[in-house]
Design an enzyme around this catalytic site. Structure first.
Site, PDB file in Angstrom:
ATOM      1  CE  LYS A 173      -3.940   2.015   2.523  1.00  0.00           C
ATOM      2  NZ  LYS A 173      -4.849   1.811   3.669  1.00  0.00           N
ATOM      3  CB  SER A 224      -7.576   4.249   2.915  1.00  0.00           C
ATOM      4  OG  SER A 224      -6.834   3.543   3.896  1.00  0.00           O
ATOM      5  CB  SER A 257      -8.392   1.545   5.731  1.00  0.00           C
ATOM      6  OG  SER A 257      -8.833   2.862   5.925  1.00  0.00           O
TER       7      SER A 257
END
Length: 486
Positions: free
Chosen positions: A81, A156, A180
């Site tokens: 990520k 996210s 997330s």
């Protein structure tokens, strides 16, 4: 052996097993998945930065590693990520203000991924600073739902979820500060584990100001997620939070193969926050999961929501201050998106006294909730209070407060467990009519007890498997993109 053209249909553990047997090389796996990234990423927005040359180089060098260095995921492609630093690779945190940022030090989680012999194909898409429950930014645009590209993939960790669901990688690194990992897991039909606070190090530069965020895995199976958690887990010197390790000789993957025994499970489906109505499809998923758990011999009992509505204000205060964790000069501040600026402006208005009071209140609420549910081995809730929404639903051109209100139904059941620090998982047990859209359910474990949570989740997957549902996505998802856009 599955033919090379179908390598992406194998689980991460199956891919690693094929490497161990000499049926396929890490280089074969990387080439295959890079071809898939090239074919589909432009339509779905999984990656912010691709690293194909580095991935090919790492894959070519892996066979020289000694057998003792080989983890259960050795040779498997993954993604990191873009909120987490990777040395020598652009790390933008989803922001134009950091478009040219290239760290010179790896995050500890990246070091562990490399040491395990996994190979990153790039940095996965994320909203600016990870502050939203959807994934969109001014660098590459939105991550789109693999099941219906008109819809958001969630956030996210939306890019990571898209990459796994489409078979661009079999497992991916993700992070979760208010849902997330679990939000995109529910929306994209994946297993997403938010580990316990302190289970995975956020060092050397990760922010710990609130204790809300933790890194963890996204996968298409419980066993794959457990194997990636084994790779990521473990404290580093100086970490402010340490989760107690498993006993010597045990692993999270090992617990995925153990029967959990008969458990007592509490359930609730009323959000703590006021004004949120739970979508009937989310309630259907929760009810069906309850029935499945009872059919497996577990006791499922209705319980009151263990949190009060006041936790929303505490979380907002903490999140606003946490949004200031990346200092910027005024010129670069103007490059931020409206919602990010709104969070930071709010955070600047919070006094030290107010922030300390909010964190203290969060800790008190967490203690009350854990005491209220301590007689249960797990707690069952919907993952989300809503179904996925269109990409345009989260448009930032209007009043940021409207956008923030629209996000509230996505984190109503997830964010409380960032406050308590308990492990939680979203499982893809339900789809809307015609297998159109996945709807996750959330299981929450006792503090620091990922082991029982993983054993239970694996039992549930075996009883109600979801692997076959991916056949359409792993064959030709671009057909759906073309139909949606036409």
């Amino acid at each position: 052996m599955t033919t090379p053209t179908r390598l992406h249909e194998l689980t991460a553990l199956e891919q690693a097993a094929a490497v161990r047997k000499g049926e396929v090389s890490p280089l074969d796996l990387v080439r295959h998945h890079l071809a898939r990234v090239e074919q589909y990423d432009g339509d779905f927005g999984a990656f912010l930065t691709g690293t194909p040359e580095a991935a090919l180089s790492e894959a070519a060098a892996l066979p020289a590693r000694q057998p003792a260095d080989r983890s259960a995921l050795f040779g498997v492609p993954t993604a990191v990520k873009d909120l987490v630093d990777t040395a020598g690779i652009p790390t933008t945190y989803g922001s134009k203000a950091f478009a040219g940022h290239v760290p010179d030090v790896d995050a500890h989680s990246v070091t562990r991924l490399r040491a395990a012999g996994t190979i990153s194909l790039g940095k996965s898409n994320t909203p600016e600073f990870g502050c939203c429950c959807y994934t969109d930014n001014d660098l590459v645009g939105p991550a789109r739902n693999p099941w219906d590209p008109a819809l958001s993939a969630g956030g996210s960790s939306g890019g990571a979820a898209v990459a796994v669901a489409l078979g661009l990688v079999p497992v991916a690194h993700a992070s979760d500060g208010g849902g997330s990992i679990r939000i995109p897991a529910s929306i994209c039909g994946l297993v997403g584990i938010k580990p316990s606070r302190g289970r995975v190090s956020s060092g050397p530069f990760g922010a710990e100001v609130t204790g809300l965020a933790v890194q963890g895995p996204l996968a298409r199976s419980v066993r794959d997620a457990a194997a990636l958690l084994d790779v990521l887990a473990g404290p580093e010197p100086g970490d402010p939070h340490w989760a107690p390790p498993l006993p010597a000789g045990e692993s999270f993957l090992g617990h995925a193969g153990r029967a959990p025994g008969r458990l007592r499970i509490g359930r609730y489906a009323t959000p703590a926050a006021d004004g949120i109505t739970v979508d009937p499809a989310c309630l259907d998923a929760w009810e069906q999961a309850s029935q499945l758990l009872e059919s497996l011999g577990h006791t499922v009992e209705d319980i009151p929501t263990p949190f009060g509505p006041e936790i929303s204000a505490h979380f907002v205060t903490a999140w606003g201050v946490q949004s200031l964790g990346r200092p910027l000069e005024a010129e670069r501040e103007t490059l931020l998106r409206p919602v990010t600026r709104a969070w930071r402006e709010y955070g600047r208005g919070v006094s030290g006294e107010q922030f300390a009071a909010a964190v203290t209140a969060m800790h008190s609420a967490a203690r009350r909730a854990i005491r209220a549910t301590q007689q249960y081995d797990a707690v069952l809730t919907p993952t989300l209070a809503t179904l996925p929404q269109s990409v345009e639903f989260f448009d930032e051109s209007g009043d940021p407060l409207v956008n923030l209100y629209r996000q509230s139904a996505f984190s109503a059941f997830t964010s409380p467990y960032n406050m308590t620090g308990q492990p939680a998982v979203s499982l893809p047990l339900h789809w809307t009519e015609g297998d159109r859209i996945p709807v996750g359910v959330q299981l929450v474990g006792r503090p620091a007890d990922e082991a029982t949570l993983i054993a239970l989740s694996a039992q549930v997957e075996e009883a109600s498997p979801w692997r076959d549902r991916y056949a359409r996505l792993l064959t030709d998802p671009a057909v759906d993109v073309r139909r949606t856009r036409d």
